[in-house]
Design a protein around this motif. Structure first.
Motif, PDB file in Angstrom:
ATOM      1  N   ALA A 171     -18.583  36.005  37.187  1.00  0.00           N
ATOM      2  CA  ALA A 171     -19.009  34.608  37.091  1.00  0.00           C
ATOM      3  C   ALA A 171     -20.506  34.451  37.349  1.00  0.00           C
ATOM      4  O   ALA A 171     -21.172  33.609  36.736  1.00  0.00           O
ATOM      5  N   GLN A 172     -21.066  35.277  38.243  1.00  0.00           N
ATOM      6  CA  GLN A 172     -22.483  35.158  38.588  1.00  0.00           C
ATOM      7  C   GLN A 172     -23.391  35.866  37.598  1.00  0.00           C
ATOM      8  O   GLN A 172     -24.541  35.473  37.409  1.00  0.00           O
ATOM      9  N   VAL A 173     -22.876  36.916  36.949  1.00  0.00           N
ATOM     10  CA  VAL A 173     -23.687  37.654  35.978  1.00  0.00           C
ATOM     11  C   VAL A 173     -24.139  36.753  34.837  1.00  0.00           C
ATOM     12  O   VAL A 173     -25.213  36.932  34.257  1.00  0.00           O
ATOM     13  N   ARG A 174     -23.335  35.747  34.521  1.00  0.00           N
ATOM     14  CA  ARG A 174     -23.684  34.835  33.432  1.00  0.00           C
ATOM     15  C   ARG A 174     -25.006  34.110  33.678  1.00  0.00           C
ATOM     16  O   ARG A 174     -25.630  33.600  32.746  1.00  0.00           O
ATOM     17  N   ASN A 175     -25.444  34.043  34.931  1.00  0.00           N
ATOM     18  CA  ASN A 175     -26.692  33.347  35.236  1.00  0.00           C
ATOM     19  C   ASN A 175     -27.933  34.053  34.694  1.00  0.00           C
ATOM     20  O   ASN A 175     -29.044  33.519  34.781  1.00  0.00           O
ATOM     21  N   LEU A 176     -27.748  35.246  34.134  1.00  0.00           N
ATOM     22  CA  LEU A 176     -28.868  35.962  33.530  1.00  0.00           C
ATOM     23  C   LEU A 176     -29.139  35.504  32.104  1.00  0.00           C
ATOM     24  O   LEU A 176     -30.043  36.033  31.448  1.00  0.00           O
ATOM     25  N   LEU A 304     -15.404  40.046  34.208  1.00  0.00           N
ATOM     26  CA  LEU A 304     -16.582  40.907  34.142  1.00  0.00           C
ATOM     27  C   LEU A 304     -16.886  41.319  32.703  1.00  0.00           C
ATOM     28  O   LEU A 304     -18.046  41.304  32.269  1.00  0.00           O
ATOM     29  N   SER A 305     -15.845  41.637  31.952  1.00  0.00           N
ATOM     30  CA  SER A 305     -16.039  42.071  30.566  1.00  0.00           C
ATOM     31  C   SER A 305     -16.622  40.959  29.708  1.00  0.00           C
ATOM     32  O   SER A 305     -17.605  41.163  28.974  1.00  0.00           O
ATOM     33  N   PHE A 306     -16.045  39.764  29.816  1.00  0.00           N
ATOM     34  CA  PHE A 306     -16.519  38.666  28.978  1.00  0.00           C
ATOM     35  C   PHE A 306     -17.876  38.142  29.433  1.00  0.00           C
ATOM     36  O   PHE A 306     -18.612  37.560  28.626  1.00  0.00           O
ATOM     37  N   GLY A 325     -28.560  29.498  18.277  1.00  0.00           N
ATOM     38  CA  GLY A 325     -27.788  30.735  18.290  1.00  0.00           C
ATOM     39  C   GLY A 325     -27.349  31.124  19.682  1.00  0.00           C
ATOM     40  O   GLY A 325     -26.234  31.623  19.884  1.00  0.00           O
ATOM     41  N   ALA A 326     -28.216  30.890  20.672  1.00  0.00           N
ATOM     42  CA  ALA A 326     -27.863  31.189  22.061  1.00  0.00           C
ATOM     43  C   ALA A 326     -26.683  30.329  22.510  1.00  0.00           C
ATOM     44  O   ALA A 326     -25.738  30.824  23.147  1.00  0.00           O
ATOM     45  N   GLY A 327     -26.717  29.034  22.164  1.00  0.00           N
ATOM     46  CA  GLY A 327     -25.603  28.149  22.500  1.00  0.00           C
ATOM     47  C   GLY A 327     -24.316  28.569  21.823  1.00  0.00           C
ATOM     48  O   GLY A 327     -23.236  28.521  22.414  1.00  0.00           O
ATOM     49  N   ALA A 328     -24.418  29.020  20.559  1.00  0.00           N
ATOM     50  CA  ALA A 328     -23.237  29.477  19.830  1.00  0.00           C
ATOM     51  C   ALA A 328     -22.661  30.732  20.469  1.00  0.00           C
ATOM     52  O   ALA A 328     -21.440  30.860  20.624  1.00  0.00           O
ATOM     53  N   GLY A 329     -23.528  31.662  20.868  1.00  0.00           N
ATOM     54  CA  GLY A 329     -23.057  32.883  21.516  1.00  0.00           C
ATOM     55  C   GLY A 329     -22.312  32.602  22.805  1.00  0.00           C
ATOM     56  O   GLY A 329     -21.268  33.214  23.083  1.00  0.00           O
ATOM     57  N   LEU A 330     -22.818  31.656  23.583  1.00  0.00           N
ATOM     58  CA  LEU A 330     -22.164  31.297  24.839  1.00  0.00           C
ATOM     59  C   LEU A 330     -20.821  30.626  24.589  1.00  0.00           C
ATOM     60  O   LEU A 330     -19.805  30.974  25.219  1.00  0.00           O
ATOM     61  N   ALA A 331     -20.782  29.673  23.652  1.00  0.00           N
ATOM     62  CA  ALA A 331     -19.557  28.917  23.376  1.00  0.00           C
ATOM     63  C   ALA A 331     -18.450  29.817  22.825  1.00  0.00           C
ATOM     64  O   ALA A 331     -17.282  29.700  23.212  1.00  0.00           O
ATOM     65  N   TYR A 334     -16.926  31.831  25.631  1.00  0.00           N
ATOM     66  CA  TYR A 334     -16.043  30.986  26.434  1.00  0.00           C
ATOM     67  C   TYR A 334     -14.671  30.865  25.764  1.00  0.00           C
ATOM     68  O   TYR A 334     -13.625  30.941  26.434  1.00  0.00           O
ATOM     69  N   ALA A 335     -14.666  30.659  24.439  1.00  0.00           N
ATOM     70  CA  ALA A 335     -13.412  30.467  23.709  1.00  0.00           C
ATOM     71  C   ALA A 335     -12.549  31.726  23.754  1.00  0.00           C
ATOM     72  O   ALA A 335     -11.339  31.654  24.009  1.00  0.00           O
ATOM     73  N   PHE A 336     -13.147  32.884  23.515  1.00  0.00           N
ATOM     74  CA  PHE A 336     -12.380  34.136  23.516  1.00  0.00           C
ATOM     75  C   PHE A 336     -11.837  34.459  24.907  1.00  0.00           C
ATOM     76  O   PHE A 336     -10.691  34.907  25.056  1.00  0.00           O
ATOM     77  N   HIS A 337     -12.644  34.225  25.943  1.00  0.00           N
ATOM     78  CA  HIS A 337     -12.187  34.455  27.320  1.00  0.00           C
ATOM     79  C   HIS A 337     -10.978  33.583  27.636  1.00  0.00           C
ATOM     80  O   HIS A 337      -9.981  34.042  28.206  1.00  0.00           O
ATOM     81  N   CYS A 338     -11.054  32.321  27.239  1.00  0.00           N
ATOM     82  CA  CYS A 338      -9.964  31.388  27.473  1.00  0.00           C
ATOM     83  C   CYS A 338      -8.685  31.837  26.757  1.00  0.00           C
ATOM     84  O   CYS A 338      -7.596  31.838  27.348  1.00  0.00           O
ATOM     85  N   MET A 339      -8.792  32.249  25.504  1.00  0.00           N
ATOM     86  CA  MET A 339      -7.619  32.654  24.737  1.00  0.00           C
ATOM     87  C   MET A 339      -6.945  33.893  25.327  1.00  0.00           C
ATOM     88  O   MET A 339      -5.723  33.998  25.344  1.00  0.00           O
ATOM     89  N   VAL A 340      -7.764  34.814  25.835  1.00  0.00           N
ATOM     90  CA  VAL A 340      -7.201  36.011  26.470  1.00  0.00           C
ATOM     91  C   VAL A 340      -6.393  35.632  27.713  1.00  0.00           C
ATOM     92  O   VAL A 340      -5.265  36.110  27.920  1.00  0.00           O
ATOM     93  N   LEU A 341      -6.934  34.746  28.555  1.00  0.00           N
ATOM     94  CA  LEU A 341      -6.216  34.342  29.765  1.00  0.00           C
ATOM     95  C   LEU A 341      -4.957  33.543  29.431  1.00  0.00           C
ATOM     96  O   LEU A 341      -3.943  33.652  30.133  1.00  0.00           O
TER      97      LEU A 341
END
Length: 358
Positions: A171-176, A304-306, A325-331, A334-341
């Protein structure tokens, strides 16, 4: 990030252990273990602050109190996980409000006394953190553990908390992400993306607060209580999703209103990030639910993976599409992480149903 690296996942481990057995000694042992491990946080923060002070000049010496303040704040927060697990959430809220309120008041007082802003901020933060530390020890009185702890028990606690550590670190790594936008793009893109991505912080407060109290509740609640809890979660997520959709519709006006016309090019990125926030909210709720059901290893690996995939997506998106593009990469991440869970959650419950039917 330093806090997440040092705590080894012990705060979440303490919360779950305490919720499973209130009055048990395992959570107290883990808390006392963190008391020693947490010293490393103070050493790291102190060393970094001292290095900056020696290399960068006199002004940085006034920020040295922040090192001690950061260590004291974390010690207080981890101790208050006991109160959180016991259902005394008001203690956590009281401590945070007092700490932040005192820091602001002391900062304003220092500025009114003609102090420079930097020493006023350092002193205010340290005094507020010290008050928070004292208050946390008053609010959370630990049970006596007569038997001395063994090194083998400490190693087992650390081993069991690794999955929670992976989740908090992810969760914290995303701050980079803002740093990567600056490296792959330019300062303007970094400024626009940073303002947009950080402005959604208040939008995440509801689901973030919900996920915090959800773990001990999900551990304790059974049967009908758990079903009611799920309906409450669905209702909250539905309301938040409706709010996010409204923000998407009026995103350009909101960006210009809050940030100014210079940030108008980032409005589409804001739309994408808010859409991703719908998935991120579901993820933040599924995480404690799965942890409560013993799926913390899967949750930790996914987080950690996502997070790493998210950074790669933001970097690639910036390179090919700038701030949009940066916003698209982040969004998308988020969608793929959610679907996996969601898949993990459905599979886990289907397996439990099959076992109960058998």
């Amino acid at each position: 990030m330093v806090q997440a690296m040092v705590d080894l996942g012990l705060p979440t481990y303490i919360t779950k252990s305490r919720a499973e057995m209130i009055g048990g000694t395992q959570a107290v042992r883990a808390l006392r273990l963190y008391g020693f491990i947490g010293l490393l946080l103070g050493v790291i923060l102190g060393a970094v602050s001292l290095t900056f002070s020696v290399v960068a000049g006199n002004a940085w010496w006034w920020l040295l109190p922040l090192a001690l303040a950061g260590w004291l704040e974390r010690q207080s927060d981890v101790r208050l996980t006991i109160a959180l697990a016991d259902g005394d959430v008001w203690k956590n809220s009281l401590n945070l409000v007092v700490r932040r309120g005192v820091a602001i008041l002391l900062l304003l007082l220092g500025i009114n006394l003609q102090w420079d802003a930097i020493p006023a901020f350092g002193a205010a933060s340290l005094l507020a953190a010290l008050l928070s530390w004292v208050l946390s020890r008053r609010l959370v009185v630990l049970e006596e553990v007569t038997e001395p702890g063994k090194w083998s028990e400490a190693r087992q606690i650390i081993r069991d908390s690794r999955a929670y550590w992976a989740n908090s670190l992810g969760a914290q790594v995303r701050n980079l992400d803002v740093l990567l936008v600056g490296l792959m793009g330019n300062p303007v893109a970094a400024g626009q993306y940073g303002a947009v991505s950080r402005s959604i912080g208040p939008l995440r407060m509801v689901t973030a607060s919900l996920s915090t109290v959800l773990l001990p509740a999900a551990v304790r609640f059974k049967g009908e209580q758990r079903r009611k809890l799920r309906w409450a979660i669905i209702a909250i997520l539905s309301l938040m999703s409706a709010l996010y959709i409204l923000l998407v519709i009026f995103s350009k006006d909101i960006v210009v209103l809050l940030l100014g016309t210079a940030y108008a090019p980032a409005s589409f990125a804001f739309q994408l990030v808010v859409i991703g926030l719908i998935f991120a909210s579901i993820t933040s709720v599924l995480t404690p639910l799965l942890q409560a059901e013993g799926q913390q290893a899967v949750v930790g690996r996914a987080s950690l993976s996502f997070s790493l995939v998210s950074l790669a997506g933001v970097a690639a998106g910036t390179y090919f599409g700038g701030v949009t593009g940066a916003g698209a990469g982040l969004a998308i991440t988020y969608a793929f992480h959610c679907m996996v869970l969601i898949c993990v959650f459905v599979f886990s419950h289907r397996k439990k149903l099959e076992v109960s039917n058998a």
